[in-house]
Scaffold this motif. Structure first.
Motif, PDB file in Angstrom:
ATOM      1  N   GLU A  21      86.987  52.137  79.344  1.00 40.96           N
ATOM      2  CA  GLU A  21      85.492  52.506  80.009  1.00 40.96           C
ATOM      3  C   GLU A  21      85.165  53.990  79.111  1.00 40.96           C
ATOM      4  O   GLU A  21      84.016  54.005  78.753  1.00 40.96           O
ATOM      5  N   ALA A  22      86.044  54.970  79.166  1.00 37.08           N
ATOM      6  CA  ALA A  22      85.743  55.983  78.576  1.00 37.08           C
ATOM      7  C   ALA A  22      85.058  55.821  76.986  1.00 37.08           C
ATOM      8  O   ALA A  22      84.422  56.419  76.518  1.00 37.08           O
ATOM      9  N   VAL A  23      86.069  55.030  76.509  1.00 38.46           N
ATOM     10  CA  VAL A  23      85.832  54.797  74.888  1.00 38.46           C
ATOM     11  C   VAL A  23      84.236  54.129  74.868  1.00 38.46           C
ATOM     12  O   VAL A  23      83.610  54.557  74.110  1.00 38.46           O
ATOM     13  N   ALA A  24      84.195  53.036  75.732  1.00 38.24           N
ATOM     14  CA  ALA A  24      82.891  52.544  75.565  1.00 38.24           C
ATOM     15  C   ALA A  24      81.659  53.218  75.804  1.00 38.24           C
ATOM     16  O   ALA A  24      80.561  53.206  75.640  1.00 38.24           O
ATOM     17  N   GLY A  25      81.805  54.232  76.865  1.00 41.98           N
ATOM     18  CA  GLY A  25      81.014  55.205  77.167  1.00 41.98           C
ATOM     19  C   GLY A  25      80.250  55.992  75.946  1.00 41.98           C
ATOM     20  O   GLY A  25      79.365  56.792  76.275  1.00 41.98           O
ATOM     21  N   LEU A  26      81.206  56.003  75.051  1.00 43.97           N
ATOM     22  CA  LEU A  26      80.760  56.867  73.812  1.00 43.97           C
ATOM     23  C   LEU A  26      79.853  56.227  72.991  1.00 43.97           C
ATOM     24  O   LEU A  26      79.315  56.742  71.891  1.00 43.97           O
ATOM     25  N   TYR A  27      79.585  55.027  73.043  1.00 47.29           N
ATOM     26  CA  TYR A  27      78.447  54.082  72.173  1.00 47.29           C
ATOM     27  C   TYR A  27      77.244  53.896  72.718  1.00 47.29           C
ATOM     28  O   TYR A  27      77.102  53.845  73.978  1.00 47.29           O
ATOM     29  N   HIS A  28      76.367  53.828  71.683  1.00 45.55           N
ATOM     30  CA  HIS A  28      75.053  53.299  71.944  1.00 45.55           C
ATOM     31  C   HIS A  28      75.057  51.897  72.478  1.00 45.55           C
ATOM     32  O   HIS A  28      76.073  51.234  72.224  1.00 45.55           O
ATOM     33  N   GLU A  29      74.050  51.573  73.423  1.00 48.79           N
ATOM     34  CA  GLU A  29      73.861  50.118  73.964  1.00 48.79           C
ATOM     35  C   GLU A  29      74.083  48.803  73.106  1.00 48.79           C
ATOM     36  O   GLU A  29      74.847  47.879  73.102  1.00 48.79           O
ATOM     37  N   ASP A  30      73.552  49.087  71.741  1.00 51.34           N
ATOM     38  CA  ASP A  30      73.477  48.265  70.459  1.00 51.34           C
ATOM     39  C   ASP A  30      74.186  48.751  69.455  1.00 51.34           C
ATOM     40  O   ASP A  30      73.877  48.322  68.428  1.00 51.34           O
TER      41      ASP A  30
END
Length: 118
Positions: A21-30
């Motif tokens: 979750e924390a890793v994914a939170g660092l990415y743009h939606e696309d």
């Protein structure tokens, strides 16, 4: 707003904690994450799922060797405790990762973690 190097430092911390979750939170939606040994993964939800699966399959640790920053880009040179080495290129826009490419030896990784060879 975080610099590309700061974002990558946070990415390393989240990765090392095994927190998809924390890793994914660092990415743009696309965003696109392309570990070149695998097919590109597109979109933050698919990236989140990729990290969930990877963290469940193997205990991974990223030991930072170097982080370089140039404009909107950061380059991470890393190693792990088992001797695998690699690098990642992160394109960071407005404090979020828009694209990432990773270069590492997949065969060595699979063997080191006792995972099935493809």
């Amino acid at each position: 707003m975080l610099s590309p190097k700061q974002v990558v430092c946070r990415w390393v911390d989240a990765f090392n904690s095994g927190d998809a979750e924390a890793v994914a939170g660092l990415y743009h939606e696309d965003a696109v994450n392309h570990q070149v040994a695998n097919a590109p993964v597109e979109g933050v939800e698919a990236i989140r799922q990729m990290f969930r699966e990877e963290f469940a399959a193997a205990e991974m640790v990223c030991i930072v060797e170097n982080i370089f920053e140039d404009g909107q880009w950061a380059v991470l040179e890393w190693r792990d405790p088992l001797g695998l080495r690699g690098c990642g290129l992160f394109h960071v826009v407005n404090g979020k990762i828009l694209s990432q490419r990773g270069y590492w030896d997949k065969l060595s990784f699979l063997r080191q973690h006792g995972l099935p060879l493809e």
